[in-house]
Motif scaffolding. Structure first.
Motif, PDB file in Angstrom:
ATOM      1  N   GLU A 174       0.808  -1.215   0.000  1.00 18.94           N
ATOM      2  CA  GLU A 174       0.000   0.000   0.000  1.00 18.94           C
ATOM      3  C   GLU A 174       0.845   1.271   0.000  1.00 18.94           C
ATOM      4  O   GLU A 174       0.496   2.252  -0.652  1.00 18.94           O
ATOM      5  CB  GLU A 174      -0.928   0.015   1.227  1.00 18.94           C
ATOM      6  N   GLY A 175       1.933   1.269   0.721  1.00 16.37           N
ATOM      7  CA  GLY A 175       2.712   2.492   0.852  1.00 16.37           C
ATOM      8  C   GLY A 175       3.883   2.602  -0.111  1.00 16.37           C
ATOM      9  O   GLY A 175       4.061   3.623  -0.775  1.00 16.37           O
ATOM     10  N   GLU A 176       4.683   1.547  -0.218  1.00 18.70           N
ATOM     11  CA  GLU A 176       5.931   1.612  -0.982  1.00 18.70           C
ATOM     12  C   GLU A 176       5.827   1.065  -2.398  1.00 18.70           C
ATOM     13  O   GLU A 176       6.694   1.318  -3.226  1.00 18.70           O
ATOM     14  CB  GLU A 176       7.030   0.830  -0.237  1.00 18.70           C
ATOM     15  N   GLY A 177       4.787   0.299  -2.688  1.00 18.87           N
ATOM     16  CA  GLY A 177       4.703  -0.316  -4.013  1.00 18.87           C
ATOM     17  C   GLY A 177       5.652  -1.499  -4.124  1.00 18.87           C
ATOM     18  O   GLY A 177       6.009  -2.129  -3.127  1.00 18.87           O
ATOM     19  N   LEU A 178       6.072  -1.793  -5.332  1.00 21.92           N
ATOM     20  CA  LEU A 178       6.970  -2.928  -5.565  1.00 21.92           C
ATOM     21  C   LEU A 178       8.390  -2.595  -5.137  1.00 21.92           C
ATOM     22  O   LEU A 178       8.859  -1.458  -5.271  1.00 21.92           O
ATOM     23  CB  LEU A 178       6.961  -3.314  -7.046  1.00 21.92           C
ATOM     24  N   SER A 179       9.064  -3.590  -4.612  1.00 18.52           N
ATOM     25  CA  SER A 179      10.472  -3.412  -4.226  1.00 18.52           C
ATOM     26  C   SER A 179      11.351  -3.326  -5.470  1.00 18.52           C
ATOM     27  O   SER A 179      10.956  -3.720  -6.576  1.00 18.52           O
ATOM     28  CB  SER A 179      10.922  -4.580  -3.354  1.00 18.52           C
ATOM     29  N   ARG A 180      12.555  -2.853  -5.296  1.00 19.70           N
ATOM     30  CA  ARG A 180      13.496  -2.717  -6.423  1.00 19.70           C
ATOM     31  C   ARG A 180      13.849  -4.074  -7.005  1.00 19.70           C
ATOM     32  O   ARG A 180      14.040  -4.213  -8.226  1.00 19.70           O
ATOM     33  CB  ARG A 180      14.771  -2.015  -5.949  1.00 19.70           C
ATOM     34  N   GLU A 181      13.950  -5.075  -6.149  1.00 20.88           N
ATOM     35  CA  GLU A 181      14.305  -6.418  -6.628  1.00 20.88           C
ATOM     36  C   GLU A 181      13.261  -6.958  -7.595  1.00 20.88           C
ATOM     37  O   GLU A 181      13.602  -7.531  -8.638  1.00 20.88           O
ATOM     38  CB  GLU A 181      14.467  -7.380  -5.454  1.00 20.88           C
ATOM     39  N   LEU A 182      11.995  -6.765  -7.266  1.00 20.76           N
ATOM     40  CA  LEU A 182      10.947  -7.261  -8.156  1.00 20.76           C
ATOM     41  C   LEU A 182      10.775  -6.363  -9.381  1.00 20.76           C
ATOM     42  O   LEU A 182      10.474  -6.866 -10.474  1.00 20.76           O
ATOM     43  CB  LEU A 182       9.627  -7.375  -7.399  1.00 20.76           C
ATOM     44  N   LEU A 183      10.948  -5.070  -9.222  1.00 19.86           N
ATOM     45  CA  LEU A 183      10.847  -4.170 -10.373  1.00 19.86           C
ATOM     46  C   LEU A 183      11.905  -4.497 -11.429  1.00 19.86           C
ATOM     47  O   LEU A 183      11.653  -4.394 -12.638  1.00 19.86           O
ATOM     48  CB  LEU A 183      10.994  -2.719  -9.930  1.00 19.86           C
ATOM     49  N   SER A 184      13.081  -4.933 -10.970  1.00 15.36           N
ATOM     50  CA  SER A 184      14.157  -5.244 -11.909  1.00 15.36           C
ATOM     51  C   SER A 184      13.850  -6.482 -12.749  1.00 15.36           C
ATOM     52  O   SER A 184      14.472  -6.688 -13.801  1.00 15.36           O
ATOM     53  CB  SER A 184      15.465  -5.461 -11.150  1.00 15.36           C
TER      54      SER A 184
ATOM     55  N   SER B  54      -3.581   8.748  -6.845  1.00 12.20           N
ATOM     56  CA  SER B  54      -3.398   7.305  -6.974  1.00 12.20           C
ATOM     57  C   SER B  54      -4.659   6.584  -6.519  1.00 12.20           C
ATOM     58  O   SER B  54      -5.566   7.185  -5.930  1.00 12.20           O
ATOM     59  CB  SER B  54      -2.205   6.835  -6.138  1.00 12.20           C
ATOM     60  N   LEU B  55      -4.710   5.282  -6.795  1.00 11.59           N
ATOM     61  CA  LEU B  55      -5.855   4.446  -6.433  1.00 11.59           C
ATOM     62  C   LEU B  55      -5.494   3.526  -5.281  1.00 11.59           C
ATOM     63  O   LEU B  55      -4.320   3.193  -5.079  1.00 11.59           O
ATOM     64  CB  LEU B  55      -6.302   3.597  -7.629  1.00 11.59           C
ATOM     65  N   ASN B  56      -6.504   3.108  -4.551  1.00 15.49           N
ATOM     66  CA  ASN B  56      -6.315   2.069  -3.546  1.00 15.49           C
ATOM     67  C   ASN B  56      -5.827   0.800  -4.239  1.00 15.49           C
ATOM     68  O   ASN B  56      -6.241   0.487  -5.359  1.00 15.49           O
ATOM     69  CB  ASN B  56      -7.640   1.829  -2.825  1.00 15.49           C
ATOM     70  N   VAL B  57      -4.952   0.044  -3.575  1.00 10.44           N
ATOM     71  CA  VAL B  57      -4.338  -1.116  -4.213  1.00 10.44           C
ATOM     72  C   VAL B  57      -5.370  -2.167  -4.607  1.00 10.44           C
ATOM     73  O   VAL B  57      -5.227  -2.820  -5.656  1.00 10.44           O
ATOM     74  CB  VAL B  57      -3.255  -1.727  -3.287  1.00 10.44           C
ATOM     75  N   SER B  58      -6.423  -2.334  -3.822  1.00 15.03           N
ATOM     76  CA  SER B  58      -7.430  -3.330  -4.190  1.00 15.03           C
ATOM     77  C   SER B  58      -8.243  -2.886  -5.403  1.00 15.03           C
ATOM     78  O   SER B  58      -8.588  -3.700  -6.264  1.00 15.03           O
ATOM     79  CB  SER B  58      -8.361  -3.595  -3.006  1.00 15.03           C
ATOM     80  N   VAL B  59      -8.525  -1.584  -5.488  1.00 18.91           N
ATOM     81  CA  VAL B  59      -9.256  -1.061  -6.644  1.00 18.91           C
ATOM     82  C   VAL B  59      -8.395  -1.152  -7.899  1.00 18.91           C
ATOM     83  O   VAL B  59      -8.854  -1.592  -8.963  1.00 18.91           O
ATOM     84  CB  VAL B  59      -9.686   0.396  -6.390  1.00 18.91           C
ATOM     85  N   ALA B  60      -7.126  -0.762  -7.777  1.00 22.77           N
ATOM     86  CA  ALA B  60      -6.215  -0.843  -8.922  1.00 22.77           C
ATOM     87  C   ALA B  60      -6.054  -2.280  -9.397  1.00 22.77           C
ATOM     88  O   ALA B  60      -6.015  -2.551 -10.603  1.00 22.77           O
ATOM     89  CB  ALA B  60      -4.865  -0.247  -8.543  1.00 22.77           C
TER      90      ALA B  60
END
Length: 389
Positions: A337-347, A367-373
């Motif tokens: 909810e706050g940080e999004g995807l980590s750098r490891e997964l984004l890579s 931005s949108l709520n994570v469940s709505v997105a």
């Protein structure tokens, strides 16, 4: 100014006014008030012997009256009690007459009376504390699906006593519990509120074993479809968000939901209620290391799709979700909810998807709520999969 000639004349006038103030009508009115209280308590609570009419004698300073007047007053009041009350009591004692009183009035009377708080239908709350691992599932859909799916070991079903227990949805849960040999106990609303920690339980709670994330070793991955879609969650901590995500994933047809075990919300009854019971049906797989799992899938020809905001800058191509076509097995990654995807997964992502806004946005609500997105992105990808077939 009135002038009286003698004390005897004054005494006679006082007697006349006393008779006017204390006529038989007033005695009848007083008697009928006492009778009304007695009738009400008898009709509403015939089985509760603790509720009895209490008639307090009112001490009034009556003017001096003759003995004949007192006898007349007692006679009138006696007729009220001897004629009106026994007739109504006899009517109330007839078989089945208690059901003529509305259930709402009877319920109010029983709940307000000390003896009525422990009605025969309500049993004392008893939980099976011998169970090594148990929790309280609450809500109609979660309890029903927990019983039918058989992934939990159900121990006891608690149902709110009263009219709620006669609703079709509640009866369905009770029938399913009886069919599977699960004990059903009727308890008060206060007990259910305590068990569900004040959350909306809809009149039913189920004591059952807990659910945990599934593992690869116990459940092989389904691979019957040409272009399966897996939803991968990293660090979702809000149980309401997780429940809403699982509900959307189940409804839209996601093939698997995977989640990181670290810094993620466990599969609690709150998640089950927020998912409207979808958590009881949809298997959620847990991974100690999502990065290793993603690398293994990429080696087998899967594509990894991440998610970012519309204004994000990245070296990885950013595509609007409506323009993306899913043509091969895909893993959709959703961050916390706050940080999004980590750098490891984004890579590890080959493509990043974004949801375009429909207007100019003010700062703080861009931005949108994570469940709505998640629901929007899943619908977009699964619709594109169907269009390419």
């Amino acid at each position: 100014m009135w002038v009286f000639s003698s004390a005897a004349h004054q005494h006679k006038l006082l007697l006349l006014w006393g008779r006017r103030l204390h006529q038989p009508v007033s005695a009848s009115r007083v008697g009928s008030q006492f009778a009304y209280y007695h009738i009400t308590s008898t009709l509403l609570c015939p089985e509760d012997s603790s509720i009895k009419p209490v008639v307090k004698k009112r001490h009034r300073h009556k003017p001096v009256a003759s003995d004949g007047w007192r006898d007349h007053e007692r006679s009138v009041q006696s007729k009220v009690w001897k004629t009106e009350i026994p007739v109504l009591q006899r009517q109330n004692q007839r078989k089945g007459d208690v059901h003529r009183v509305s259930s709402e009035l009877r319920k109010l009377c029983l709940e307000d009376s000390p003896a009525g708080r422990e009605r025969p239908g309500i049993q004392k709350l008893t939980l099976d504390y011998k169970a090594e691992s148990h929790e309280i599932v609450f809500g109609i859909a979660p309890c029903l699906l927990a019983l039918t799916q058989g992934r939990r070991k159900a121990r006891k079903l608690f149902v709110k006593d009263g009219e709620v227990s006669h609703r079709a949805s509640v009866l369905k849960v009770c029938e399913e519990a009886c069919r599977r040999g699960v004990q059903v106990q009727r308890v008060s609303k206060k007990d259910l509120d305590t068990m569900s920690s004040g959350r909306v339980h809809q009149g039913v709670c189920l004591q059952a074993s807990s659910l945990s994330y599934l593992t690869e070793d116990r459940h092989p991955a389904p691979s019957s479809k040409d272009t399966p879609l897996w939803l991968v969650l990293e660090g979702i901590q809000d149980p309401m968000n997780l429940g809403a995500i699982l509900r959307s994933a189940y409804f839209l047809g996601v093939d698997r939901v995977a989640s990181s075990l670290c810094d993620s919300c466990p599969l609690t009854p709150v998640v089950s209620k927020a998912s409207s019971g979808a958590m009881e049906v949809l298997g959620v797989y847990g991974y100690e290391n999502l990065e290793d799992m993603l690398k293994l899938k990429v080696a087998r020809g899967w594509q990894v799709v991440g998610t970012v905001g519309a204004e994000a800058e990245s070296r990885i191509p950013v595509t609007q979700c409506s323009a993306f076509k899913m043509t091969k097995p895909t893993l959709l990654l959703m961050g916390s909810e706050g940080e999004g995807l980590s750098r490891e997964l984004l890579s590890l992502c080959q493509t990043l998807l974004t949801i375009p806004a429909g207007r100019d946005l003010f700062p703080g609500i861009e931005s949108l709520n994570v469940s709505v997105a998640t629901g929007i992105l899943l619908h977009s990808l699964l619709s594109s999969r169907r269009s390419t077939r």
